[in-house]
Scaffold this motif. Structure first.
Motif, short mmCIF file in Angstrom:
data_model
loop_
_atom_site.label_atom_id
_atom_site.label_comp_id
_atom_site.label_asym_id
_atom_site.label_seq_id
_atom_site.Cartn_x
_atom_site.Cartn_y
_atom_site.Cartn_z
N GLY A 1 3.85 -4.36 -9.09
CA GLY A 1 4.40 -5.06 -7.94
C GLY A 1 3.70 -4.69 -6.65
N GLY A 2 3.40 -3.42 -6.46
CA GLY A 2 2.69 -3.00 -5.26
C GLY A 2 1.31 -3.63 -5.16
N ALA A 3 0.61 -3.70 -6.28
CA ALA A 3 -0.72 -4.33 -6.30
C ALA A 3 -0.62 -5.83 -6.00
N LEU A 4 0.35 -6.51 -6.61
CA LEU A 4 0.52 -7.95 -6.35
C LEU A 4 0.90 -8.21 -4.90
N GLY B 1 -1.13 -10.32 -2.23
CA GLY B 1 -0.46 -11.55 -1.83
C GLY B 1 -0.46 -12.56 -2.97
N LEU B 2 -0.40 -12.07 -4.19
CA LEU B 2 -0.42 -12.92 -5.38
C LEU B 2 0.98 -12.93 -6.00
N PHE B 3 1.52 -14.13 -6.24
CA PHE B 3 2.90 -14.29 -6.72
C PHE B 3 3.85 -13.53 -5.79
N THR B 4 3.59 -13.65 -4.51
CA THR B 4 4.26 -12.84 -3.50
C THR B 4 5.77 -13.01 -3.50
N ARG B 5 6.25 -14.23 -3.47
CA ARG B 5 7.70 -14.45 -3.34
C ARG B 5 8.48 -13.92 -4.53
N PRO B 6 8.13 -14.28 -5.77
CA PRO B 6 8.92 -13.74 -6.89
C PRO B 6 8.76 -12.23 -7.03
N THR B 7 7.57 -11.72 -6.78
CA THR B 7 7.35 -10.28 -6.88
C THR B 7 8.20 -9.54 -5.86
N ALA B 8 8.18 -10.01 -4.62
CA ALA B 8 8.96 -9.36 -3.57
C ALA B 8 10.45 -9.42 -3.87
N PHE B 9 10.91 -10.53 -4.44
CA PHE B 9 12.33 -10.66 -4.78
C PHE B 9 12.72 -9.65 -5.86
N ILE B 10 11.89 -9.51 -6.87
CA ILE B 10 12.16 -8.54 -7.94
C ILE B 10 12.16 -7.11 -7.38
N LEU B 11 11.17 -6.80 -6.54
CA LEU B 11 11.09 -5.46 -5.96
C LEU B 11 12.26 -5.18 -5.02
N LEU C 1 0.82 -1.21 0.00
CA LEU C 1 0.00 0.00 0.00
C LEU C 1 0.86 1.26 0.00
N VAL C 2 1.95 1.25 0.73
CA VAL C 2 2.84 2.41 0.78
C VAL C 2 3.70 2.49 -0.48
N PHE C 3 4.02 1.33 -1.07
CA PHE C 3 4.89 1.27 -2.25
C PHE C 3 4.14 1.68 -3.53
N PHE C 4 2.90 1.28 -3.65
CA PHE C 4 2.07 1.49 -4.85
C PHE C 4 2.03 2.95 -5.32
N PRO C 5 1.81 3.94 -4.45
CA PRO C 5 1.72 5.33 -4.91
C PRO C 5 3.01 5.89 -5.51
N HIS C 6 4.15 5.27 -5.21
CA HIS C 6 5.38 5.72 -5.86
C HIS C 6 5.28 5.50 -7.37
N ASN D 1 1.21 10.91 -12.41
CA ASN D 1 1.41 12.17 -11.71
C ASN D 1 0.38 12.35 -10.59
N PHE D 2 0.08 11.24 -9.91
CA PHE D 2 -0.81 11.29 -8.76
C PHE D 2 -0.20 10.49 -7.62
N PRO D 3 0.02 11.06 -6.48
CA PRO D 3 -0.13 12.47 -6.19
C PRO D 3 0.85 13.31 -7.00
N PRO D 4 0.48 14.56 -7.27
CA PRO D 4 1.31 15.39 -8.16
C PRO D 4 2.75 15.52 -7.67
N ARG D 5 3.66 15.47 -8.63
CA ARG D 5 5.07 15.62 -8.32
C ARG D 5 5.69 16.68 -9.20
N GLU D 6 6.78 17.23 -8.74
CA GLU D 6 7.50 18.22 -9.53
C GLU D 6 8.01 17.55 -10.80
N GLY D 7 7.75 18.15 -11.94
CA GLY D 7 8.19 17.58 -13.21
C GLY D 7 7.14 16.73 -13.89
N GLY D 8 6.04 16.45 -13.24
CA GLY D 8 4.96 15.67 -13.85
C GLY D 8 5.30 14.20 -14.00
#
Length: 140
Positions: free
Chosen positions: A64-67, A71-81, A27-32, A39-46
């Protein structure tokens, strides 16, 4: 005093706490990613170009944040992230300054090791992966 490993409360709640940790991390990672791509939330440079290095990073963050949240494909997704965050730290933050508190890389380091832990520990009892691998769902 009872051994914490044999404590029934810990035995039941540890996998659940792992699921909560996994969900909040996603949840914290997804908005990045939404910040880079939409550009949501808005950032400098768009927003960034989709077919660029930062666009690729934003795509990994959104998907990756959504997965991770699901908790879907958790292990490989977390390793890639985890690897992605290590690369992000050494490409973007480390050249600015040696100290993470001064180079802004605190979150990148925490995400890197949090995702590395999740890649080893799994998604917990409330992960979609757990429901897929058991016919009746989790027992907890």
């Amino acid at each position: 005093m009872q051994n914490p490993i044999s404590n029934p409360f810990v035995g039941v709640w540890a996998p659940r706490a792992l699921s909560v940790l996994r969900f909040i991390a996603g949840l914290v990672f997804f908005p990045h990613g939404t910040q880079k791509l939409l550009n949501f939330p808005p950032r400098e440079g768009g927003s960034v170009e989709l077919f660029s290095f930062m666009g690729f990073a934003g795509t990994l963050e959104v998907v990756g944040g959504a997965l991770i949240m699901l908790g879907l494909f958790t292990r490989p997704t977390a390793f890639i992230l985890s690897g992605m965050m290590a690369v992000a730290y050494f490409m973007s933050h480390f050249p600015r300054n040696f100290y993470p508190t001064l180079n802004g890389g605190d979150a990148a380091i925490l995400f890197c090791f949090l995702f590395l832990y999740i890649s080893v520990a799994g998604g917990g009892s409330w992960a979609y992966d757990t429901f897929r691998t058991t016919k009746a769902g989790p027992t907890h």
